[in-house]
Design a protein around this motif. Structure first.
Motif, PDB file in Angstrom:
ATOM      1  N   LEU A 137      21.152  -2.664  -4.949  1.00  0.00           N
ATOM      2  CA  LEU A 137      20.468  -2.568  -6.233  1.00  0.00           C
ATOM      3  C   LEU A 137      20.043  -3.954  -6.713  1.00  0.00           C
ATOM      4  CD1 LEU A 137      19.562  -0.713  -8.563  1.00  0.00           C
ATOM      5  CD2 LEU A 137      21.812  -1.100  -9.612  1.00  0.00           C
ATOM      6  N   ARG A 138      20.911  -4.943  -6.517  1.00  0.00           N
ATOM      7  CA  ARG A 138      20.566  -6.307  -6.923  1.00  0.00           C
ATOM      8  C   ARG A 138      19.332  -6.814  -6.158  1.00  0.00           C
ATOM      9  NH1 ARG A 138      24.184 -10.143  -8.706  1.00  0.00           N
ATOM     10  NH2 ARG A 138      25.884  -9.107  -7.588  1.00  0.00           N
TER      11      ARG A 138
ATOM     12  N   TYR B  64      16.228  -5.182  -7.547  1.00  0.00           N
ATOM     13  CA  TYR B  64      15.968  -5.760  -8.876  1.00  0.00           C
ATOM     14  C   TYR B  64      15.359  -7.158  -8.761  1.00  0.00           C
ATOM     15  CZ  TYR B  64      17.391  -8.424 -13.044  1.00  0.00           C
ATOM     16  OH  TYR B  64      17.425  -9.271 -14.120  1.00  0.00           O
ATOM     17  N   GLU B  65      15.879  -7.974  -7.866  1.00  0.00           N
ATOM     18  CA  GLU B  65      15.401  -9.352  -7.742  1.00  0.00           C
ATOM     19  C   GLU B  65      14.002  -9.448  -7.151  1.00  0.00           C
ATOM     20  OE1 GLU B  65      19.721 -11.616  -7.211  1.00  0.00           O
ATOM     21  OE2 GLU B  65      18.502 -11.134  -5.438  1.00  0.00           O
TER      22      GLU B  65
ATOM     23  N   PRO C 280      10.174  -2.938 -13.662  1.00  0.00           N
ATOM     24  CA  PRO C 280      11.559  -2.819 -14.122  1.00  0.00           C
ATOM     25  C   PRO C 280      12.340  -1.776 -13.318  1.00  0.00           C
ATOM     26  CG  PRO C 280      10.047  -2.827 -15.980  1.00  0.00           C
ATOM     27  CD  PRO C 280       9.208  -2.692 -14.747  1.00  0.00           C
ATOM     28  N   VAL C 281      13.627  -2.070 -13.129  1.00  0.00           N
ATOM     29  CA  VAL C 281      14.531  -1.192 -12.392  1.00  0.00           C
ATOM     30  C   VAL C 281      15.594  -0.669 -13.361  1.00  0.00           C
ATOM     31  CG1 VAL C 281      16.263  -1.075 -10.559  1.00  0.00           C
ATOM     32  CG2 VAL C 281      14.150  -2.387 -10.214  1.00  0.00           C
TER      33      VAL C 281
ATOM     34  N   ARG D  48      21.625  -6.807 -12.122  1.00  0.00           N
ATOM     35  CA  ARG D  48      20.976  -6.040 -11.051  1.00  0.00           C
ATOM     36  C   ARG D  48      20.113  -4.905 -11.581  1.00  0.00           C
ATOM     37  NH1 ARG D  48      26.919  -4.668  -9.057  1.00  0.00           N
ATOM     38  NH2 ARG D  48      26.808  -6.919  -9.193  1.00  0.00           N
ATOM     39  N   ALA D  49      19.786  -4.932 -12.864  1.00  0.00           N
ATOM     40  CA  ALA D  49      18.906  -3.914 -13.448  1.00  0.00           C
ATOM     41  C   ALA D  49      18.288  -4.467 -14.724  1.00  0.00           C
ATOM     42  CB  ALA D  49      19.675  -2.627 -13.735  1.00  0.00           C
ATOM     43  N   ASP D  50      17.181  -3.857 -15.109  1.00  0.00           N
ATOM     44  CA  ASP D  50      16.518  -4.195 -16.369  1.00  0.00           C
ATOM     45  C   ASP D  50      16.870  -3.208 -17.469  1.00  0.00           C
ATOM     46  OD1 ASP D  50      14.389  -6.328 -15.396  1.00  0.00           O
ATOM     47  OD2 ASP D  50      14.281  -4.657 -13.975  1.00  0.00           O
TER      48      ASP D  50
END
Length: 346
Positions: free
Chosen positions: A223-224, A227-228, A233-234, A252-254
């Protein structure tokens, strides 16, 4: 004060089979809780159990007598903090069962105060975002037709379920069918890290505004990575269940997704929303396929969110309750002219 509490389980059919990457729902077994105070006030609550979090309607029914005994013993619907702690001691799991009790108590407490729930909380109804409308997995052409129908009904934001070997075709076809709609997608943990990174780039090219739970919740590093690298947006749904998960996903998320069926109470949902603010995260309010008692209760929290996905009752063939109206996706809290959550039987 004497409280009387009871529950039943409703069987509710969906308007059409509702499919996500994990399976298909045709009927929802929905625990419904009623708590009355002896003065003519009754709180109505519900929540949708999900096997993904180890809960079914049968397990909810098994623990609800003990939960409601605890409510009756405390006997004060305004003692929400004390009751919440006690329910967590009685049953550590079963978040939907506890959530149904929480909704009924909040509905009753607000009715006793003579206020809609959002006013009891001091929230601004004008800050409630519109809800999206979810397009479940189906034949690609059928998904496109469902998207057109939703737009024709006034919905300006669509959430498209993915997690198949046809995902790119689905996105292209739905985007063609609804060229002016805002699109969000939800893979429900179905992709690998590499696939999610590649799909994020593809989705950004098609103007998708949000990617929800692209990889399994038990793969935080995946997930990170998404996200990166993602250009959109995640959102963390299955990766963010309760309050302690909020800081854990902050890098690791927005966006975090808050659902009553995960977090077990409206008080926990509010805590999660405020914790998200402290961590620099946005908030999405989500739901399962479920009836108005739980949908309306979460809708009263909508002023705390940037994104709303509370269309669960709209996916039912026939919701036996009315509550917070959502014409074309608008969450019209100001139109709630009854105290409590505004829910009543049709």
């Amino acid at each position: 004060m004497t409280l009387d509490a009871e529950f039943e389980t409703l069987s509710l059919d969906t308007e059409r089979p509702f499919t996500i990457a994990r399976g298909t729902t045709r009927t929802v077994e929905y625990p419904l809780v009623r708590i009355s105070d002896g003065d003519g006030n009754e709180g109505i609550g519900g929540a949708a159990p999900t096997r993904h979090y180890g809960e079914t309607a049968a397990t909810a029914a098994a623990v609800l007598p003990d939960l409601l005994d605890a409510v009756e013993t405390i006997g004060d619907p305004h003692a929400l903090d004390r009751i919440e702690r006690r329910l967590g001691e009685v049953v550590r799991r079963n978040p939907a069962a506890r959530g149904a009790v929480s909704v009924a108590l909040h509905d009753l407490a607000a009715k006793r105060a003579g206020l809609p729930l959002y006013r009891l909380w001091g929230l601004d109804p004008d800050r409630a975002p519109e809800t999206c409308y979810t397009i479940g997995l189906d034949d690609v052409d059928a998904m496109a037709e469902h998207a057109r129908e939703a737009v024709d009904r006034g919905f300006s934001t669509l959430k498209v379920k993915l997690g198949t070997d046809r995902d790119r075709e689905i996105v292209r076809t739905v985007r063609s069918a609804a060229p002016d709609a805002a699109l969000r997608v939800d893979a429900n943990e179905a992709w690998s890290r590499a696939d999610a990174v590649r799909m994020a780039e593809f989705l950004a090219d098609f103007g998708v505004e949000l990617l929800e739970q692209p990889v399994p919740a038990d793969e935080p590093e995946a997930l990170r990575r998404v996200y990166e690298s993602a250009a959109l947006p995640v959102a963390a749904d299955e990766s963010c269940v309760r309050l302690p998960d909020v800081p854990a996903v902050a890098d690791r998320a927005d966006v975090i997704v808050i659902k009553l069926s995960k977090c077990a109470s409206l008080r926990e949902a509010r805590r999660m929303a405020h914790a998200a603010r402290a961590e620099g995260l946005d908030v999405m309010l989500g739901c399962m396929v479920e009836a108005q008692p739980s949908i309306a209760a979460m809708a009263h929290l909508a002023p705390l969110a940037e994104y709303v996905d509370l269309d669960g009752s709209l996916l039912l063939a026939d919701d036996p309750f009315e509550g917070v109206g959502m014409p074309g996706g608008e969450i019209d809290l100001a139109a709630v002219d009854r105290p409590g959550t505004g829910v009543r039987e049709r």
